[in-house]
Design a protein around this motif. Structure first.
Motif, PDB file in Angstrom:
ATOM      1  N   GLY A   1       0.790  -1.219   0.000  1.00 35.23           N
ATOM      2  CA  GLY A   1       0.000   0.000   0.000  1.00 35.23           C
ATOM      3  C   GLY A   1       0.827   1.276   0.000  1.00 35.23           C
ATOM      4  O   GLY A   1       2.028   1.266   0.270  1.00 35.23           O
ATOM      5  N   LYS A   2       0.157   2.368  -0.278  1.00 34.33           N
ATOM      6  CA  LYS A   2       0.801   3.679  -0.325  1.00 34.33           C
ATOM      7  C   LYS A   2       0.301   4.529   0.842  1.00 34.33           C
ATOM      8  O   LYS A   2      -0.907   4.725   0.997  1.00 34.33           O
ATOM      9  CB  LYS A   2       0.490   4.371  -1.646  1.00 34.33           C
ATOM     10  N   PRO A   3       1.224   5.049   1.673  1.00 36.81           N
ATOM     11  CA  PRO A   3       0.807   5.850   2.833  1.00 36.81           C
ATOM     12  C   PRO A   3      -0.072   7.036   2.465  1.00 36.81           C
ATOM     13  O   PRO A   3      -0.931   7.436   3.249  1.00 36.81           O
ATOM     14  CB  PRO A   3       2.144   6.302   3.432  1.00 36.81           C
ATOM     15  N   GLU A   4       0.118   7.594   1.275  1.00 29.65           N
ATOM     16  CA  GLU A   4      -0.673   8.768   0.879  1.00 29.65           C
ATOM     17  C   GLU A   4      -2.146   8.420   0.638  1.00 29.65           C
ATOM     18  O   GLU A   4      -2.978   9.327   0.473  1.00 29.65           O
ATOM     19  CB  GLU A   4      -0.082   9.423  -0.370  1.00 29.65           C
ATOM     20  N   HIS A   5      -2.482   7.140   0.638  1.00 29.10           N
ATOM     21  CA  HIS A   5      -3.884   6.757   0.494  1.00 29.10           C
ATOM     22  C   HIS A   5      -4.663   6.936   1.792  1.00 29.10           C
ATOM     23  O   HIS A   5      -5.894   6.785   1.800  1.00 29.10           O
ATOM     24  CB  HIS A   5      -3.998   5.310  -0.008  1.00 29.10           C
ATOM     25  N   LEU A   6      -3.963   7.238   2.888  1.00 25.35           N
ATOM     26  CA  LEU A   6      -4.624   7.698   4.108  1.00 25.35           C
ATOM     27  C   LEU A   6      -4.708   9.213   4.025  1.00 25.35           C
ATOM     28  O   LEU A   6      -3.688   9.902   3.906  1.00 25.35           O
ATOM     29  CB  LEU A   6      -3.831   7.283   5.355  1.00 25.35           C
ATOM     30  N   LEU A   7      -5.910   9.761   4.085  1.00 26.81           N
ATOM     31  CA  LEU A   7      -6.131  11.188   3.869  1.00 26.81           C
ATOM     32  C   LEU A   7      -6.234  11.977   5.169  1.00 26.81           C
ATOM     33  O   LEU A   7      -6.571  13.160   5.150  1.00 26.81           O
ATOM     34  CB  LEU A   7      -7.400  11.389   3.031  1.00 26.81           C
TER      35      LEU A   7
ATOM     36  N   GLY B   1     -11.528   9.409  16.225  1.00 26.05           N
ATOM     37  CA  GLY B   1     -11.430   8.269  17.134  1.00 26.05           C
ATOM     38  C   GLY B   1     -10.858   7.030  16.500  1.00 26.05           C
ATOM     39  O   GLY B   1     -11.217   5.904  16.860  1.00 26.05           O
ATOM     40  N   ALA B   2      -9.940   7.216  15.542  1.00 26.80           N
ATOM     41  CA  ALA B   2      -9.393   6.091  14.786  1.00 26.80           C
ATOM     42  C   ALA B   2      -7.889   5.950  15.024  1.00 26.80           C
ATOM     43  O   ALA B   2      -7.206   6.914  15.384  1.00 26.80           O
ATOM     44  CB  ALA B   2      -9.661   6.268  13.288  1.00 26.80           C
ATOM     45  N   THR B   3      -7.391   4.761  14.802  1.00 31.88           N
ATOM     46  CA  THR B   3      -5.952   4.500  14.841  1.00 31.88           C
ATOM     47  C   THR B   3      -5.495   4.045  13.463  1.00 31.88           C
ATOM     48  O   THR B   3      -6.312   3.771  12.573  1.00 31.88           O
ATOM     49  CB  THR B   3      -5.612   3.437  15.891  1.00 31.88           C
ATOM     50  N   PHE B   4      -4.189   3.947  13.290  1.00 30.76           N
ATOM     51  CA  PHE B   4      -3.602   3.567  11.995  1.00 30.76           C
ATOM     52  C   PHE B   4      -2.464   2.586  12.237  1.00 30.76           C
ATOM     53  O   PHE B   4      -1.653   2.777  13.143  1.00 30.76           O
ATOM     54  CB  PHE B   4      -3.081   4.807  11.264  1.00 30.76           C
TER      55      PHE B   4
ATOM     56  N   GLY C   1      -1.303  -8.564   2.428  1.00 30.04           N
ATOM     57  CA  GLY C   1      -1.254  -7.940   1.119  1.00 30.04           C
ATOM     58  C   GLY C   1      -2.298  -6.843   1.006  1.00 30.04           C
ATOM     59  O   GLY C   1      -3.077  -6.584   1.917  1.00 30.04           O
ATOM     60  N   GLY C   2      -2.302  -6.174  -0.141  1.00 34.35           N
ATOM     61  CA  GLY C   2      -3.305  -5.145  -0.381  1.00 34.35           C
ATOM     62  C   GLY C   2      -2.870  -3.773   0.074  1.00 34.35           C
ATOM     63  O   GLY C   2      -1.779  -3.573   0.606  1.00 34.35           O
ATOM     64  N   ASP C   3      -3.736  -2.811  -0.128  1.00 32.72           N
ATOM     65  CA  ASP C   3      -3.460  -1.416   0.179  1.00 32.72           C
ATOM     66  C   ASP C   3      -4.140  -1.051   1.497  1.00 32.72           C
ATOM     67  O   ASP C   3      -4.140  -1.840   2.438  1.00 32.72           O
ATOM     68  CB  ASP C   3      -3.948  -0.530  -0.981  1.00 32.72           C
ATOM     69  N   ILE C   4      -4.738   0.107   1.568  1.00 37.00           N
ATOM     70  CA  ILE C   4      -5.326   0.580   2.818  1.00 37.00           C
ATOM     71  C   ILE C   4      -6.805   0.214   2.893  1.00 37.00           C
ATOM     72  O   ILE C   4      -7.507   0.184   1.875  1.00 37.00           O
ATOM     73  CB  ILE C   4      -5.144   2.109   2.971  1.00 37.00           C
ATOM     74  N   THR C   5      -7.252  -0.094   4.091  1.00 35.69           N
ATOM     75  CA  THR C   5      -8.671  -0.344   4.304  1.00 35.69           C
ATOM     76  C   THR C   5      -9.071   0.128   5.689  1.00 35.69           C
ATOM     77  O   THR C   5      -8.218   0.510   6.499  1.00 35.69           O
ATOM     78  CB  THR C   5      -9.038  -1.828   4.103  1.00 35.69           C
ATOM     79  N   TYR C   6     -10.367   0.084   5.939  1.00 40.67           N
ATOM     80  CA  TYR C   6     -10.926   0.533   7.208  1.00 40.67           C
ATOM     81  C   TYR C   6     -11.633  -0.609   7.902  1.00 40.67           C
ATOM     82  O   TYR C   6     -12.292  -1.439   7.262  1.00 40.67           O
ATOM     83  CB  TYR C   6     -11.942   1.664   6.953  1.00 40.67           C
ATOM     84  N   HIS C   7     -11.489  -0.696   9.218  1.00 37.90           N
ATOM     85  CA  HIS C   7     -12.284  -1.598  10.048  1.00 37.90           C
ATOM     86  C   HIS C   7     -12.973  -0.762  11.115  1.00 37.90           C
ATOM     87  O   HIS C   7     -12.402   0.222  11.611  1.00 37.90           O
ATOM     88  CB  HIS C   7     -11.412  -2.646  10.728  1.00 37.90           C
ATOM     89  N   GLY C   8     -14.177  -1.187  11.492  1.00 38.04           N
ATOM     90  CA  GLY C   8     -14.866  -0.436  12.528  1.00 38.04           C
ATOM     91  C   GLY C   8     -16.130  -1.118  12.990  1.00 38.04           C
ATOM     92  O   GLY C   8     -16.478  -2.217  12.522  1.00 38.04           O
ATOM     93  N   PRO C   9     -16.837  -0.487  13.907  1.00 37.25           N
ATOM     94  CA  PRO C   9     -18.090  -1.046  14.428  1.00 37.25           C
ATOM     95  C   PRO C   9     -19.070  -1.363  13.295  1.00 37.25           C
ATOM     96  O   PRO C   9     -19.156  -0.632  12.303  1.00 37.25           O
ATOM     97  CB  PRO C   9     -18.620   0.081  15.323  1.00 37.25           C
TER      98      PRO C   9
ATOM     99  N   SER D   1     -18.988   6.536   6.103  1.00 38.43           N
ATOM    100  CA  SER D   1     -18.313   7.836   6.006  1.00 38.43           C
ATOM    101  C   SER D   1     -16.825   7.713   6.325  1.00 38.43           C
ATOM    102  O   SER D   1     -16.020   8.538   5.866  1.00 38.43           O
ATOM    103  CB  SER D   1     -18.973   8.853   6.946  1.00 38.43           C
ATOM    104  N   TYR D   2     -16.458   6.686   7.086  1.00 39.44           N
ATOM    105  CA  TYR D   2     -15.041   6.516   7.428  1.00 39.44           C
ATOM    106  C   TYR D   2     -14.191   6.154   6.216  1.00 39.44           C
ATOM    107  O   TYR D   2     -12.976   6.381   6.204  1.00 39.44           O
ATOM    108  CB  TYR D   2     -14.886   5.469   8.536  1.00 39.44           C
ATOM    109  N   PHE D   3     -14.818   5.613   5.177  1.00 45.01           N
ATOM    110  CA  PHE D   3     -14.075   5.303   3.959  1.00 45.01           C
ATOM    111  C   PHE D   3     -13.716   6.565   3.180  1.00 45.01           C
ATOM    112  O   PHE D   3     -12.848   6.530   2.304  1.00 45.01           O
ATOM    113  CB  PHE D   3     -14.875   4.350   3.072  1.00 45.01           C
ATOM    114  N   SER D   4     -14.380   7.687   3.486  1.00 42.86           N
ATOM    115  CA  SER D   4     -14.089   8.928   2.762  1.00 42.86           C
ATOM    116  C   SER D   4     -12.737   9.511   3.170  1.00 42.86           C
ATOM    117  O   SER D   4     -12.252  10.444   2.518  1.00 42.86           O
ATOM    118  CB  SER D   4     -15.194   9.957   3.006  1.00 42.86           C
ATOM    119  N   HIS D   5     -12.134   8.967   4.209  1.00 37.68           N
ATOM    120  CA  HIS D   5     -10.845   9.472   4.679  1.00 37.68           C
ATOM    121  C   HIS D   5      -9.672   8.659   4.146  1.00 37.68           C
ATOM    122  O   HIS D   5      -8.526   8.856   4.562  1.00 37.68           O
ATOM    123  CB  HIS D   5     -10.814   9.483   6.204  1.00 37.68           C
ATOM    124  N   ILE D   6      -9.945   7.736   3.224  1.00 36.25           N
ATOM    125  CA  ILE D   6      -8.896   6.946   2.583  1.00 36.25           C
ATOM    126  C   ILE D   6      -9.251   6.772   1.113  1.00 36.25           C
ATOM    127  O   ILE D   6     -10.366   7.095   0.680  1.00 36.25           O
ATOM    128  CB  ILE D   6      -8.741   5.550   3.229  1.00 36.25           C
ATOM    129  N   ILE D   7      -8.300   6.259   0.347  1.00 35.09           N
ATOM    130  CA  ILE D   7      -8.587   5.756  -0.996  1.00 35.09           C
ATOM    131  C   ILE D   7      -8.652   4.243  -0.829  1.00 35.09           C
ATOM    132  O   ILE D   7      -7.608   3.571  -0.794  1.00 35.09           O
ATOM    133  CB  ILE D   7      -7.514   6.173  -2.016  1.00 35.09           C
TER     134      ILE D   7
END
Length: 266
Positions: A95-101, A111-114, A120-128, A216-222
């Motif tokens: 993954g590319k760090p710049e994909h975290l916005l 209220g998120a961590t990184f 494998g793969g790039d960036i993704t989100y996990h949450g409630p 909405s949390y996916f809007s902060h990443i690619i």
């Protein structure tokens, strides 16, 4: 060998048999233990996976030594860990760090961590509201084909969504499960992301299915490095929340069937 890649028993339709595991040989242990970890911080779940993986790899080493001494090996175990995470973004090895916005202040505000991780793969989100599954399988017990394994995970999710009346499928070249996936569809969107690691044919990491996820949390990443497609959730498609336990109760039998596995207790 370390490989990292992006992303009661039900019957398996004949059309899925090329994806499903072949019949077991006498040497293969198809017992699969499901562990519900509940809500787990990402770091804790990752550490637990690493511990189970290490134990399985040690068992495989002991078995190799036993065979050399002319002794019988002890079957390696297989696990499916199910959990839900607090808000967290994870970045795979490719993954590319710049994909975290978000910067550190932005992460704290939401209220998120990184975490940079070893799947494998790039960036993704996990949450409630997201059902996360971490299969820790010795693929020597099933089939030694990591691409086939990913297709099995996808198929289990596709069948689960079909149980809720949601049609899902695959997009060529993009690991995961998608809605409006057929060529020419106006709004393809990912509902389940996948990323795995395989060490000596033992897997870890897995899949994240958006059930009641706050999209909405996916809007902060690619997401997964893909900037021209949307994300989706089961709640969004059905117009109602669905208990994660209900989704898990559908998904586990499908995965068991595709792996030709049998449930086992601790």
């Amino acid at each position: 060998m370390d490989t990292v890649l992006t992303s009661c028993i039900a019957s398996v339709p004949d059309t899925l048999l090329p994806i499903a595991a072949p019949a077991a040989t006498p040497q293969q242990n198809r017992a699969l233990q499901v562990r519900d970890l509940g809500v787990q911080p990402y770091e804790a779940a990752w550490a637990y996976q690493e511990s189970v993986l290490a134990d399985t790899l040690e068992r495989k080493k002991q078995n190799r030594d036993a065979i050399e001494r002319g002794e019988s090996p002890v079957p390696t175990p297989n696990y499916l860990l199910l959990c839900e995470h607090p808000h967290v973004y994870t970045l795979g090895k490719s993954g590319k760090p710049e994909h975290l916005l978000l910067n550190e202040a932005g992460l704290a505000h939401h209220g998120a961590t990184f975490h940079r991780i070893n799947r494998g793969g790039d960036i993704t989100y996990h949450g409630p509201g997201q059902l996360v599954g971490y299969p820790i399988l010795d693929l020597d017990n099933f089939f030694t084909d990591i691409h086939r394994y990913l297709r099995v995970l996808e198929e289990a999710v596709i069948l689960t969504l079909a149980d809720f009346g949601v049609s899902a499928g695959r997009i060529a070249g993009l690991t995961g499960v998608w809605l409006d996936w057929k060529e020419g569809a106006p709004n393809p969107r990912k509902i389940c992301a996948m990323g795995v690691k395989c060490s000596r044919w033992v897997t870890m990491h897995g899949f994240a299915l958006n059930v009641n996820t706050d999209l909405s949390y996916f809007s902060h990443i690619i997401p997964c490095g893909i900037d021209d497609k949307a994300v989706a959730s089961l709640q969004q498609e059905l117009g109602r929340a669905v208990p994660l336990t209900e989704v898990a109760a559908r998904l586990v039998p499908h995965l068991m069937a595709l792996l030709r596995a049998t449930p086992t207790e601790e």
